[in-house]
Each structure stands twice: as structure tokens, then as C-alpha cells.
Design an enzyme around this catalytic site. Structure first.
Site, PDB file in Angstrom:
ATOM      1  N   ASP A  59     -17.190  42.632  17.337  1.00 62.42           N
ATOM      2  CA  ASP A  59     -18.124  42.042  16.375  1.00 62.42           C
ATOM      3  C   ASP A  59     -18.742  43.189  15.596  1.00 62.42           C
ATOM      4  O   ASP A  59     -19.662  43.866  16.073  1.00 62.42           O
ATOM      5  CB  ASP A  59     -19.193  41.236  17.096  1.00 62.42           C
ATOM      6  N   ASN A  86     -11.282  46.838   6.389  1.00 65.53           N
ATOM      7  CA  ASN A  86     -10.934  45.585   5.733  1.00 65.53           C
ATOM      8  C   ASN A  86     -11.925  44.469   6.039  1.00 65.53           C
ATOM      9  O   ASN A  86     -12.096  43.562   5.224  1.00 65.53           O
ATOM     10  CB  ASN A  86      -9.529  45.151   6.160  1.00 65.53           C
ATOM     11  N   TYR A 157     -23.161  39.308  -1.794  1.00 62.09           N
ATOM     12  CA  TYR A 157     -21.850  39.869  -1.464  1.00 62.09           C
ATOM     13  C   TYR A 157     -21.426  40.907  -2.503  1.00 62.09           C
ATOM     14  O   TYR A 157     -20.971  42.008  -2.158  1.00 62.09           O
ATOM     15  CB  TYR A 157     -20.825  38.732  -1.391  1.00 62.09           C
ATOM     16  N   LYS A 161     -20.688  45.004  -2.001  1.00 61.75           N
ATOM     17  CA  LYS A 161     -19.416  45.634  -2.364  1.00 61.75           C
ATOM     18  C   LYS A 161     -19.606  46.714  -3.433  1.00 61.75           C
ATOM     19  O   LYS A 161     -18.888  47.723  -3.436  1.00 61.75           O
ATOM     20  CB  LYS A 161     -18.423  44.575  -2.847  1.00 61.75           C
ATOM     21  N   THR A 192      -6.558  33.631   1.566  1.00 59.15           N
ATOM     22  CA  THR A 192      -6.854  33.933   2.958  1.00 59.15           C
ATOM     23  C   THR A 192      -7.712  32.813   3.538  1.00 59.15           C
ATOM     24  O   THR A 192      -8.043  31.836   2.863  1.00 59.15           O
ATOM     25  CB  THR A 192      -7.614  35.255   3.083  1.00 59.15           C
TER      26      THR A 192
END
Length: 268
Positions: A59, A86, A157, A161, A192
Site C-alpha cells: 500500500d 507507475n 490529481y 501530477k 485501464t
């Protein structure tokens, strides 16, 4: 093309499915020895496990775990040459997209940064000494086109990034002279689990648009994001770029961002 990865030792985070699984499989096929760190396994990952690929349950939002996963490569295979950060996207239990800056709370922001930025910081911090012991290495941080395309959707998010992109260049500047190359790969929308799983992005957008999951992925999402290719990206297409970047064939490539997004980003 011979990528000269035979015997190299790699850690791939978030490698149980999607881009991470495709990357782990590709590295293994090129002769690398691979440690996959992910919260859970999958039948596809289990089929790869063997003498040259091991899985460690991890985790990565736990501050102690990223370093532990990296050190596992040295324990099992004797060192580290490659790190592919990743793991990212929606943190465990979080559903995306969110459609407004006002949607995420302070806790949402903190969890998003823990998963998408701080876990990378901790993994890299553990990886660099191991790579220096071997005279260098290669790190690829999987970012997102959203880092360079700000908007109201998934703003927490995108900000995480964007920080990852900045971190990548800073690491490249400091450690490039010591033989460690650091690059980002920025996918666009990739087919995905983020999209395909029940309750995922395709279902959320389908509810908003009065559509269904398959139509969102096949038609609505590519149109909404103005993808030049007219389709979502395949995970293997991203994995191929990652594998080339960690190869010695990319020995003069560092501090760069490689976009694999179906034409999502339009800026020069």
C-alpha cells in the site's frame, strides 16, 4: 531492436494491471528481473511470477512502504537499475472524475498527493543510493497529460501530477551527472481499470451523459477529449515507451516528458 536490458533489476509500482502490468511483462520479456509492488495481485500478474519476477504486496500510501518495496529488489536480486513509478490515479476507494475545484476536501487533496506524488518521492529517495552503488540507473515517473492541461475536472490529481513533472526535472538535474536518468511518460486516457471497472470513470460519465460504459469508452470520451486517434490509449503503447526510456538505448535522454495520449495535448 535490442534494448540491452538482460539482467537489469527493475521495480514497477502499481504493476498488477494496466500500464504497470504491461510494463512489468515487457521488461521481463526483455530479460530484466522485476519486482512488482501493488496492493493486490491479479491472475495476469500471478502468471508472470517466477524466478525473475516477484510480487510484493504494497500500500504505497503508507509512508514506510515505498522504500520497503525498493529495498526488496536489492534483497532479492542484489541491487537496482530501474524504477518505474507507475502507481497513481484515483487513490484506493476514490472515484474519479470529479467535476469541480469545490468537490475535493482537504482530506481528498492530502490523499491524492500521498498516492500520486509523495509515494514517488519516497520510492526515489530509497532508489537513488542503490543506483549509485551500481554506477547509475533509470527512473520513469508516470505522469498525465492533465499535468499540462489544467481544468476544473480532477484538479487535485492534475496538480499532483504537475508537481511530479517538476520533481522529475529537478532529479534529472541533480543526479544526471552521476549516471541516473529521470524522465516522465504522460499518458492520456488509457483503457485501464480506471475506466473499465464497475463504478469507474466510464460509469460516472455514462450517468452524467445518459449513456453506457462501452459507448463512453468507444465514442463519448474520445470525442469529449478531442483525441486525434479517436480512441483510448492501449496500456501496451505506454509500456513500450517506458521500456525504451529505461533502456541503455536512451542513454542521452533525461529530464524529458514523453506524451502517449492519442493527441489529447494540442499545444506546441
Amino acid at each position: 531492436m535490442e534494448l540491452n536490458l538482460q539482467g537489469k533489476v527493475a521495480v514497477v509500482t502499481g504493476g498488477s494491471k494496466g500500464i504497470g502490468l504491461a510494463t512489468a511483462r515487457t521488461l521481463l520479456g526483455e530479460g530484466a528481473r522485476v519486482v512488482v509492488a501493488s496492493r493486490t495481485t491479479t491472475p495476469e500478474l500471478a502468471a508472470l511470477v517466477g524466478p525473475d519476477l516477484v510480487h510484493i504486496p504494497a500500500d504505497l500510501t503508507d509512508p514506510e512502504v515505498p522504500a520497503r518495496a525498493v529495498r526488496h529488489a536489492a534483497d532479492v536480486f542484489g541491487g537496482l537499475d530501474i524504477l518505474v513509478n507507475n502507481a497513481g490515479g484515483p487513490p484506493p476507494g476514490v472515484r474519479l472524475p470529479r467535476f469541480s475545484f469545490l468537490a475535493p476536501t482537504d482530506t481528498d487533496w492530502q490523499v491524492m498527493f500521498e498516492f500520486n506524488l509523495f509515494s514517488v518521492v519516497r520510492a526515489v529517495r530509497a532508489a537513488i543510493p542503490l543506483m549509485l552503488e551500481r554506477g547509475g540507473g533509470a527512473i520513469v515517473n508516470v505522469s498525465s497529460g492533465n499535468a499540462r492541461q489544467p481544468g476544473a475536472m480532477n484538479v487535485d490529481y492534475a496538480a499532483a501530477k504537475a508537481g511530479l513533472n517538476n520533481l522529475t526535472v529537478a532529479l534529472s538535474e541533480e543526479f544526471g551527472p552521476q549516471g541516473i536518468r529521470v524522465n516522465t511518460v504522460s499518458p492520456g486516457p488509457v483503457r485501464t481499470a480506471w475506466w473499465t471497472e464497475e463504478g469507474g470513470a466510464a460509469d460516472i460519465l455514462a450517468d452524467v451523459a445518459g449513456s453506457n460504459r462501452n459507448d463512453v469508452m468507444d465514442k463519448l470520451a474520445p470525442e469529449m477529449m478531442n483525441l486525434t486517434t479517436g480512441r483510448l490509449v492501449d496500456p501496451q503503447e505506454v509500456a513500450d515507451v517506458i521500456t525504451l526510456l529505461v533502456s541503455p538505448r536512451s542513454a542521452s535522454t533525461t529530464g524529458a516528458d514523453f506524451v502517449v495520449d492519442g493527441g489529447f495535448l494540442k499545444a506546441v
